[in-house]
Design an enzyme around this catalytic site. Sequence first.
Site, PDB file in Angstrom:
ATOM      1  N   CYS A 266      46.518  44.159  46.117  1.00  0.00           N
ATOM      2  CA  CYS A 266      47.504  43.074  46.212  1.00  0.00           C
ATOM      3  C   CYS A 266      48.953  43.533  46.330  1.00  0.00           C
ATOM      4  O   CYS A 266      49.599  43.267  47.344  1.00  0.00           O
ATOM      5  CB  CYS A 266      47.352  42.154  45.012  1.00  0.00           C
ATOM      6  SG  CYS A 266      45.690  41.522  44.878  1.00  0.00           S
TER       7      CYS A 266
HETATM    8  C1  UGA Z   1      47.971  41.529  40.639  1.00  0.00           C
HETATM    9  C2  UGA Z   1      48.706  40.448  39.847  1.00  0.00           C
HETATM   10  O1  UGA Z   1      48.951  40.910  38.513  1.00  0.00           O
HETATM   11  C3  UGA Z   1      47.898  39.149  39.802  1.00  0.00           C
HETATM   12  O2  UGA Z   1      48.660  38.145  39.144  1.00  0.00           O
HETATM   13  C4  UGA Z   1      47.595  38.706  41.236  1.00  0.00           C
HETATM   14  O3  UGA Z   1      46.782  37.537  41.259  1.00  0.00           O
HETATM   15  C5  UGA Z   1      46.862  39.821  41.962  1.00  0.00           C
HETATM   16  O4  UGA Z   1      47.677  41.017  41.944  1.00  0.00           O
HETATM   17  C6  UGA Z   1      46.609  39.360  43.374  1.00  0.00           C
HETATM   18  O5  UGA Z   1      47.572  39.122  44.107  1.00  0.00           O
HETATM   19  O6  UGA Z   1      45.449  39.096  43.715  1.00  0.00           O
HETATM   20  P1  UGA Z   1      45.965  43.234  40.126  1.00  0.00           P
HETATM   21  O7  UGA Z   1      46.463  43.969  41.323  1.00  0.00           O
HETATM   22  O8  UGA Z   1      44.524  42.893  40.047  1.00  0.00           O
HETATM   23  O9  UGA Z   1      46.752  41.833  39.949  1.00  0.00           O
HETATM   24  O10 UGA Z   1      46.272  44.090  38.807  1.00  0.00           O
HETATM   25  P2  UGA Z   1      47.581  44.323  37.907  1.00  0.00           P
HETATM   26  O11 UGA Z   1      47.145  44.269  36.498  1.00  0.00           O
HETATM   27  O12 UGA Z   1      48.695  43.471  38.307  1.00  0.00           O
HETATM   28  O13 UGA Z   1      47.931  45.857  38.239  1.00  0.00           O
HETATM   29  C7  UGA Z   1      48.404  46.241  39.541  1.00  0.00           C
HETATM   30  C8  UGA Z   1      48.864  47.706  39.500  1.00  0.00           C
HETATM   31  O14 UGA Z   1      50.067  47.835  38.742  1.00  0.00           O
HETATM   32  C9  UGA Z   1      47.862  48.660  38.848  1.00  0.00           C
HETATM   33  O15 UGA Z   1      47.818  49.854  39.598  1.00  0.00           O
HETATM   34  C10 UGA Z   1      48.438  48.924  37.471  1.00  0.00           C
HETATM   35  O16 UGA Z   1      48.080  50.171  36.950  1.00  0.00           O
HETATM   36  C11 UGA Z   1      49.943  48.861  37.771  1.00  0.00           C
HETATM   37  N1  UGA Z   1      50.775  48.502  36.610  1.00  0.00           N
HETATM   38  C12 UGA Z   1      50.670  47.276  36.026  1.00  0.00           C
HETATM   39  C13 UGA Z   1      51.711  49.419  36.136  1.00  0.00           C
HETATM   40  O17 UGA Z   1      51.843  50.543  36.660  1.00  0.00           O
HETATM   41  N2  UGA Z   1      52.506  49.055  35.076  1.00  0.00           N
HETATM   42  C14 UGA Z   1      52.413  47.839  34.480  1.00  0.00           C
HETATM   43  O18 UGA Z   1      53.187  47.580  33.523  1.00  0.00           O
HETATM   44  C15 UGA Z   1      51.466  46.933  34.966  1.00  0.00           C
END
Ligand code: UGA
Length: 437
Positions: A266
Site C-alpha cells: 500500500c
Molecule cells: C497500511 C495502512 O496502515 C492501512 O490503514 C491501510 O488500509 C493499508 O496500508 C492499505 O492501504 O491497504 P499495511 O501496509 O497493511 O497498512 O501495514 P502498516 O501497519 O501500515 O505498515 C506498513 C509499513 O510501515 C510496514 O513495513 C511497517 O513495518 C512500517 N511501519 C509502520 C514503520 O516502519 N513504522 C511504524 O511506526 C509503522
Amino acid sequence: MKVSVIGTGYVGLTAACLADFGHNVVLIGRSKDKIDVINQGASPIYEPGLDEVLKRNISAGRLHATTDYKEIDDSDVVFICVGTPSNDDGSIDLSQVEECSIQIAERLKNSSKYKIIVVKSTVVPKTTKNFVIPVLEKHSGKKAGKDFGVGMNPEFLREGTGVYDFVNPDKIVIGGLDEKSTATLSTLYENFDKKFHRVTTDLTTAEMIKYAQNSALAARISFINEIANICEKYSVDVKEVAHAIGLDTRIGQRFLSAGIGFGGSCFPKDVNALISAAKAVGINPVFLQTIMEINERQPHRLVELAKEAAGDLHGKTIAVLGLAFKNDTDDMRESRATPIINSLLHAGANVRAHDPRAMENAKEIFGDKIEYCNSKEECVRGADLCMIVTEWDEFRNLDLNSVKCPVIDGRRVLDPEKAKSHGLIYKGIGYKGNFGV
Ligand code: UGA
C-alpha cells in the site's frame, strides 16, 4: 443485505467479515483453486483470525465463494475489491478494475434489481466518476444514478490485524453518487458494536481521503526515520524522542517507530500513485517525493551499520531475522528485506534468513541465493552478524545467550542494554550508542 465482493485478495477477503454482521456475502474471484480453498473455510493468505471468520460464516450459510459473476444478480451492493498495482512509471494500473467493471456491467444489462456498485479498491481521484461509471454505463446500456447507484468506500485496515481493524474502525468513509447510494451503504455498517465516525461525502473526496491518509502515515514514518538518523549522530535515542513528542496530543504516539522504512502493498504504491496523479494536474509533489526518497535510503542505513560493526562483509555469514514487510503477515511485497539482502549479497556476504511466515514467498524472490533456516536459533548459530529486519514479536525475546555475534537491529525490537549486558555489540536505527562501542 445481499452483498457481492469481487476480488479475493487482501481487501476482498476481509470484506468477508461483513458476513459476521448478518449480511449474505458472496465472494467472487478468478482463480478456481482459490475459490475452492475459501469454500473449505481456509484463507488463501495468512491473516490472523481470517480462517475462523470464513469457517464460521460458511457453515452458517452466510458466505460462499464462486467464479461466476451471475451471482451478483441478486445483490443489493457489489464491492469492487480488485488489485490496483503500479505501472512502471508509478501511476496506477486500472486494468483489473476495468475488467471487473465490464463483467458487472454485463450482469447489470439484464438484471432488474437495483444495485449499488461500490469501489473499495484504492483508486486515484476521479477514477470512479470518470472511469468506472463510464465503463459500467457503456457495457450495461444503463444510467448511473437512475438504474444503479455508485459508491466509493475506501478501506483502512492493516495487514496482520485486518480482521480486528474491520470490526473496530476509527471511521467509515462513504462517498456516494447520490443520497440513495450513500444511505444504502450506510445501512450496511449499521450493526457494528464499536462507535465510529461516519464520513459521508462525494466519490472523488472519498478517493482522495484514502491517498491523503496513507501518505500522512508514510510521511510520519519517513519523518521519524530522518530524525532517527540525526539522533544517532548526536548520541540521542530516537525512541525517547518519539515517545516524548507523541505525548503531545497534536502528534500522538502511533506510527512513529523508526526503522528501515515502510514496505507492503500500500504505502509505496499509493504514495507513488499520488505523486503521479499530482503531476498529471500540474502539481510538483516535492513533499511526497521526499517521503519516498527517505524510504528508499533507509534500508541502506542498516547495511551501513552492519559494516560499521563487522567491517568488510565479504565472506561473512549474516543471519537475517525477518523477511515479511511487517510482522503477522507472510507478505513480501516491497519488503525492506529485499534491498537489504540484495545489498548484503552484492557485498559478498553469505546470507541465511528466518521468518515465521514469509519463507515460501521469500524463496520466490531469492531462490537459492540465500539459505533458509527453520528457526531463529538455527539462523543465528555460528553467524558473524545478526540483522533484525521485521518486527515479529518472537524476535523480541530472542535468547541472547544463543547469540555470539554483533546484533544490528533494524526495528529496535531488542533492549540495547540487555544485549550489551550479554557482552554483545548492539547497533540499531536511531540508537544513541551506535558510536563509541
Ligand atoms: C497500511 C495502512 O496502515 C492501512 O490503514 C491501510 O488500509 C493499508 O496500508 C492499505 O492501504 O491497504 P499495511 O501496509 O497493511 O497498512 O501495514 P502498516 O501497519 O501500515 O505498515 C506498513 C509499513 O510501515 C510496514 O513495513 C511497517 O513495518 C512500517 N511501519 C509502520 C514503520 O516502519 N513504522 C511504524 O511506526 C509503522
